[in-house]
Design a protein around this motif. Sequence first.
Motif, PDB file in Angstrom:
ATOM      1  N   THR A  21     129.242  72.098  13.467  1.00 40.01           N
ATOM      2  CA  THR A  21     128.309  71.603  14.478  1.00 40.01           C
ATOM      3  C   THR A  21     128.612  70.142  14.786  1.00 40.01           C
ATOM      4  O   THR A  21     128.695  69.312  13.888  1.00 40.01           O
ATOM      5  N   VAL A  22     128.729  69.853  16.080  1.00 40.52           N
ATOM      6  CA  VAL A  22     129.061  68.500  16.530  1.00 40.52           C
ATOM      7  C   VAL A  22     127.940  68.019  17.454  1.00 40.52           C
ATOM      8  O   VAL A  22     127.509  68.752  18.340  1.00 40.52           O
ATOM      9  N   GLU A  23     127.476  66.783  17.256  1.00 39.62           N
ATOM     10  CA  GLU A  23     126.468  66.179  18.110  1.00 39.62           C
ATOM     11  C   GLU A  23     127.159  65.331  19.178  1.00 39.62           C
ATOM     12  O   GLU A  23     127.945  64.436  18.859  1.00 39.62           O
ATOM     13  N   VAL A  24     126.842  65.612  20.447  1.00 40.63           N
ATOM     14  CA  VAL A  24     127.396  64.852  21.564  1.00 40.63           C
ATOM     15  C   VAL A  24     126.259  64.047  22.194  1.00 40.63           C
ATOM     16  O   VAL A  24     125.268  64.615  22.645  1.00 40.63           O
ATOM     17  N   ASP A  25     126.398  62.711  22.202  1.00 44.80           N
ATOM     18  CA  ASP A  25     125.388  61.840  22.785  1.00 44.80           C
ATOM     19  C   ASP A  25     125.625  61.734  24.291  1.00 44.80           C
ATOM     20  O   ASP A  25     126.732  61.395  24.732  1.00 44.80           O
ATOM     21  N   LEU A  26     124.572  62.003  25.074  1.00 43.93           N
ATOM     22  CA  LEU A  26     124.665  61.974  26.528  1.00 43.93           C
ATOM     23  C   LEU A  26     123.773  60.862  27.075  1.00 43.93           C
ATOM     24  O   LEU A  26     122.655  60.653  26.591  1.00 43.93           O
ATOM     25  N   SER A  27     124.259  60.156  28.093  1.00 47.20           N
ATOM     26  CA  SER A  27     123.475  59.099  28.724  1.00 47.20           C
ATOM     27  C   SER A  27     123.895  58.960  30.177  1.00 47.20           C
ATOM     28  O   SER A  27     124.963  59.419  30.582  1.00 47.20           O
ATOM     29  N   LEU A  28     123.008  58.304  30.962  1.00 47.11           N
ATOM     30  CA  LEU A  28     123.277  58.055  32.381  1.00 47.11           C
ATOM     31  C   LEU A  28     123.219  56.570  32.664  1.00 47.11           C
ATOM     32  O   LEU A  28     122.415  55.839  32.063  1.00 47.11           O
ATOM     33  N   THR A  29     124.057  56.124  33.571  1.00 42.55           N
ATOM     34  CA  THR A  29     123.983  54.759  34.073  1.00 42.55           C
ATOM     35  C   THR A  29     124.093  54.780  35.589  1.00 42.55           C
ATOM     36  O   THR A  29     124.633  55.722  36.176  1.00 42.55           O
ATOM     37  N   SER A  30     123.565  53.739  36.208  1.00 40.30           N
ATOM     38  CA  SER A  30     123.692  53.593  37.653  1.00 40.30           C
ATOM     39  C   SER A  30     125.073  53.039  37.976  1.00 40.30           C
ATOM     40  O   SER A  30     125.808  52.626  37.073  1.00 40.30           O
ATOM     41  N   PRO A  31     125.455  52.998  39.252  1.00 39.64           N
ATOM     42  CA  PRO A  31     126.753  52.426  39.601  1.00 39.64           C
ATOM     43  C   PRO A  31     126.923  50.974  39.159  1.00 39.64           C
ATOM     44  O   PRO A  31     128.049  50.497  39.044  1.00 39.64           O
ATOM     45  N   THR A  32     125.807  50.261  38.919  1.00 33.43           N
ATOM     46  CA  THR A  32     125.908  48.879  38.460  1.00 33.43           C
ATOM     47  C   THR A  32     125.819  48.761  36.944  1.00 33.43           C
ATOM     48  O   THR A  32     125.755  47.650  36.417  1.00 33.43           O
ATOM     49  N   GLY A  33     125.792  49.892  36.252  1.00 31.43           N
ATOM     50  CA  GLY A  33     125.785  49.877  34.796  1.00 31.43           C
ATOM     51  C   GLY A  33     124.424  49.843  34.150  1.00 31.43           C
ATOM     52  O   GLY A  33     124.316  49.688  32.925  1.00 31.43           O
ATOM     53  N   VAL A  34     123.357  50.023  34.913  1.00 27.39           N
ATOM     54  CA  VAL A  34     122.009  50.027  34.347  1.00 27.39           C
ATOM     55  C   VAL A  34     121.728  51.382  33.706  1.00 27.39           C
ATOM     56  O   VAL A  34     122.001  52.428  34.299  1.00 27.39           O
ATOM     57  N   ARG A  35     121.189  51.374  32.493  1.00 30.83           N
ATOM     58  CA  ARG A  35     120.874  52.604  31.789  1.00 30.83           C
ATOM     59  C   ARG A  35     119.729  53.321  32.503  1.00 30.83           C
ATOM     60  O   ARG A  35     118.691  52.717  32.796  1.00 30.83           O
ATOM     61  N   ILE A  36     119.905  54.598  32.793  1.00 30.49           N
ATOM     62  CA  ILE A  36     118.942  55.387  33.554  1.00 30.49           C
ATOM     63  C   ILE A  36     118.402  56.514  32.682  1.00 30.49           C
ATOM     64  O   ILE A  36     119.167  57.255  32.056  1.00 30.49           O
ATOM     65  N   GLY A  37     117.092  56.668  32.662  1.00 34.09           N
ATOM     66  CA  GLY A  37     116.483  57.781  31.946  1.00 34.09           C
ATOM     67  C   GLY A  37     116.620  57.666  30.434  1.00 34.09           C
ATOM     68  O   GLY A  37     117.033  56.647  29.890  1.00 34.09           O
ATOM     69  N   THR A  38     116.269  58.746  29.776  1.00 36.05           N
ATOM     70  CA  THR A  38     116.304  58.809  28.318  1.00 36.05           C
ATOM     71  C   THR A  38     117.582  59.497  27.860  1.00 36.05           C
ATOM     72  O   THR A  38     117.969  60.520  28.417  1.00 36.05           O
ATOM     73  N   ASP A  39     118.229  58.943  26.842  1.00 38.17           N
ATOM     74  CA  ASP A  39     119.439  59.557  26.303  1.00 38.17           C
ATOM     75  C   ASP A  39     119.096  60.904  25.659  1.00 38.17           C
ATOM     76  O   ASP A  39     117.986  61.099  25.136  1.00 38.17           O
ATOM     77  N   GLN A  40     120.063  61.800  25.714  1.00 40.58           N
ATOM     78  CA  GLN A  40     119.883  63.116  25.125  1.00 40.58           C
ATOM     79  C   GLN A  40     121.014  63.394  24.140  1.00 40.58           C
ATOM     80  O   GLN A  40     122.079  62.770  24.199  1.00 40.58           O
ATOM     81  N   SER A  41     120.783  64.338  23.243  1.00 46.22           N
ATOM     82  CA  SER A  41     121.794  64.739  22.265  1.00 46.22           C
ATOM     83  C   SER A  41     122.071  66.228  22.438  1.00 46.22           C
ATOM     84  O   SER A  41     121.140  67.045  22.435  1.00 46.22           O
TER      85      SER A  41
END
Length: 581
Positions: A491-511
């Motif tokens: 089992t492998v955990e993959v960390d997922l995240s979103l950023t805007s085109p300017t690099g701002v973190r968007i929303g909540t990170d998911q695993s």
Amino acid sequence: RTSAIVRVPASDPVLTDRTPGVYPVLANVTVAGRTLRAASVFVVPTGAASDVAVIVPITAPPTGRGLLSADDLASLTAEDGALTAVLTGVQGTDAILAVDPAILAAIRALGTTAPATARDWLARFEALPNDRFALQFGDADPSAQVAAGVVPPLAPTSLAAYIDPAGFSGNDPEPTPTATATPSESDTDDESGLPTLDELLDVGATTDIWWPDAVTAEVVAALGAGGALTLTDTTAIAAPSPAAHARAGDARLLVADADVSAVLSTAAMSADALDRAAALAEASALEALPVTGSATVVALDRNPTRSAVALRAAIDAAQALPGARPLGLAALISSESREVTITDQPLATTRIEVVPTLLDGEQRIESFASVIAEPSLLTGAERAEILQLLSLGWTGQDAAWADALDAHAEATRATLSSVAILPPSPIQLVAADAEIPVGIKNDLPYPVTVTLHARSDDLRLEVTESSEVEIGPQQSTRASLPVKARVGSGTVEVDLSLTSPTGVRIGTDQSLEVNVRADWETIGLVILSVLAAAFLAIGAIRTVRRIRRRPETEGPETAATDTAGADTATDADSTAPKEQS
């Protein structure tokens, strides 16, 4: 309840013997054995000329929206609407208008799609010859902002989110003759046919004036730093008879007579004619007294529910005394100013305390807004709503204001969470190379562009670190995340995240949980190959054995067939008749 008018001729000795001044009047009437008493005043004017400026605020009921809706405008500008009443009350007078530009912007932003009554109201307003100045957008309280460290006070940044393009398409079946219904190419933004921010907010003012609810010396100095004037009243001045035009250091002031303004404000709000008459009589007495020097400024309270009749009566009473001359804004500002000292008035601490909270939310919206191509659609609406929430119209409506603040905070949270990764489900990976779907939602009414980031610290799974994703308005999409499994399972955990085109973190990170079973593919192929080979071998063996058995089984059957055929032929010969010669 009944009333009667008693007139006393000007030639009556009771009046002719009086020197200029204010005199009390006490009327006693006996009806059915009961004595009724009414008190009033009458004024004997001095005959000297006095200048009177009456300032009338034009505001709307407070709202948590950035601009009034079409339904709000239709109600306020209807025949019996509050905005119609105030316009009727000031029409034909010399009142100076203090206008909330948000009202005009709400109508202009809709263009020809605005209610017909609202467009008519705007045309009437623009045709008025009265002097005017703009209140802060939404009639926000500038003192609260300065006290909270916001200098200069806030201003709208964009109202593009409220503009209805359909109102500027030129297809209005029943156009009304307003200045903003069909803007020309010269007064539009980038030839788009849409009004600019300045055009939306224009009230026709030539002078910048702040009108806070209360002031301190610090607030006056900050508001006057840019050359604007501050409108306050005599309770903020440490002098018994301050001039209507004053200065406190480098700050310039307009000083309204607090007593006269309060009484005339009461008259302007009185629905009962007798109550209104009593207030008007008191105002005439106060105005006759030398309270503010040679010129008097009357500033009526903000009240969007005044009747046209009561408002007109208050304006007329202020400028109806013998010798009174209406004073215009330009003349008032150009008059000689006198130095005064400011007496600090108590500021609205509750309003001051919410300013940092509102600005913090705005800052987060500003960062988040980089997900859309035109961030001003979000940031402009946020600023407009903040100014509306700081409106002086909320004074005395604490419960409603608290609800509006809570609703705004919830709306801010909803906006910040409107673009996010959907909670993923565990994935079974049985191939060496695959694309894992990742759900991303967009609840905004605008298309967004985000970058999906993935990270795995486990060497058993290699993931593509980032990929750009475009999502349509109010849609969800599945982004493909390319992965490659290496040797090993688990089992492998993959960390997922979103950023805007300017690099701002968007929303909540998911695993994302990935169960790697990539060696199953090889094992499966081997098993299938072995089974296929086995089936082929078995089939070949059976075929060979079948071929080998055929001579042994088919020989005797063939001989028996031949013998039977010979016997049949012999029998046929013996029974056939012989040929005769």
